[in-house]
Enzyme design. Sequence first.
Site, short mmCIF file in Angstrom:
data_model
loop_
_atom_site.label_atom_id
_atom_site.label_comp_id
_atom_site.label_asym_id
_atom_site.label_seq_id
_atom_site.Cartn_x
_atom_site.Cartn_y
_atom_site.Cartn_z
CG ASN A 39 -1.89 1.10 1.30
OD1 ASN A 39 -1.91 1.95 0.40
ND2 ASN A 39 -2.72 1.11 2.32
NE ARG A 85 -6.59 0.92 0.27
CZ ARG A 85 -7.05 1.28 1.43
NH1 ARG A 85 -6.39 0.98 2.53
NH2 ARG A 85 -8.19 1.92 1.53
CG HIS A 97 -13.40 3.75 2.86
ND1 HIS A 97 -14.17 4.79 3.35
CD2 HIS A 97 -12.13 4.03 3.21
CE1 HIS A 97 -13.39 5.66 3.96
NE2 HIS A 97 -12.14 5.23 3.90
NE ARG A 108 -10.57 12.91 4.03
CZ ARG A 108 -10.59 11.60 3.81
NH1 ARG A 108 -11.64 11.04 3.24
NH2 ARG A 108 -9.58 10.87 4.17
CD GLU A 156 -9.78 -0.94 4.06
OE1 GLU A 156 -9.25 -0.72 5.16
OE2 GLU A 156 -10.12 -0.04 3.28
#
Length: 407
Positions: free
Chosen positions: A7, A91, A180, A242, A385
């Site tokens: 990743n 990823r 996601h 955010r 994940e």
Amino acid sequence: MNILLINAGSSSLKYQLFDMTDESVLAKGICERIGMEGSILKHSPTNGESVKYSEPMPNHRAAIELVFKALTVEECGVINNMDEIDAVGHRVLHGADKFSESVLINSDVEKVIEEAIPLGPLHNPANLMGIRACKEIMPNTPQVAVFDTAFHQSIPEKAFLYALPYEYYEKYKIRRYGFHGSSHRFVSARAAELLSRTGDPEFKVITCHLGNGSSFAAVKGGVCIDTSMGLTPLEGIPMGTRSGSVDPAVLEFIMSHERIDIAEMTEILNKKSGVLGVSGISSDFRDLENAYEDGNIMATLALDIFNYSGTKMIGAYAAAMGGLDAIVFTAGIGENDPFVREQMCSTLGFLGVKIDPEKNTVRGKETDLSAPGATVRTLLIPTNEELVIARDTKDIVTKLTLAESAR
Ligand code: AMP
């Protein structure tokens, strides 16, 4: 079969080595400060002492070479040499509208990842660097790309199109993509399994991935029909830093009154908003809840906004699917924060959602949180994940090997 998962971020690179005979993790680690002074690799073998290498990593290739060293040296290694790595799973943030599942990487796939850089400017260049470095170092090892956007490619046009002039979709592919995806896919499939509804086209679940970034997905019969993040991971409910969705006119108002440009405005929306922006305290829910318990009004307000936004999202997706069988909470907050779970579901009794306060005290462990009489099940399912990436890589490589041996 050993699978290395990569990743790659712009200045960091996380990795895990899986033994797919039993899906166990042999080792994992992170390279930090790639391309900067003071770069460091932290390596943790599952059955051994963690080690740190403070060695220069001027680029991603150097980082991956150091990862191989950590994986193979006597001191902390878990394999004898690189040939024991059968495949690499990467990823990748953005696959644009080209990939609805994971793929074996070839030059065409690399091209699409490159073309999607405008859609994922922070992640796709780093993901590509990780892919290209692995290709250089181990040219004969298959590489697989697993996209954060892939699971959401099933969303219908009415849910993915913004009501903007259609030409912007045609020219620039401006639309909802969602993120996601591996997490939503993993926990929605696990929910179906736990409730013995795998393969049932009528099984309706809302997955709530609540972490530093938060997103919701409506999944019907294993197929994603809507999700809360959009063209970028900025849309949806407010997050740690955010803003989530705001009236677009707010941007022009703030920019003209504060005399700031679009770059500064974007920075505010991404880094200085969300529960941090409202509370002025922290983006971390542990800090916010401590402040809330001390009676801090702004922490309370930030938590209220977050939880209320989540409640509305669940209500909207239940309506979109025409019913609801289960809600899944996952990721850092979803797995560890009983207060958020309880608050987000507190007004959903009319849907049949009822959480057992005692069961809801659990953290990080797969649990059915539902109270007796609940007709909608509320589940805590830890996400994984990494395992999704490792499994997809294994499946693709196994098919490849079978095809090659059939030739
Ligand atoms: P993630 O992005 O999935 O790693 O999640 C990170 C978020 O999880 C941070 O905002 C943390 O505040 C939150 N988190 C982690 N542990 C806890 C906890 N015990 N209680 C509340 N929030 C937590």
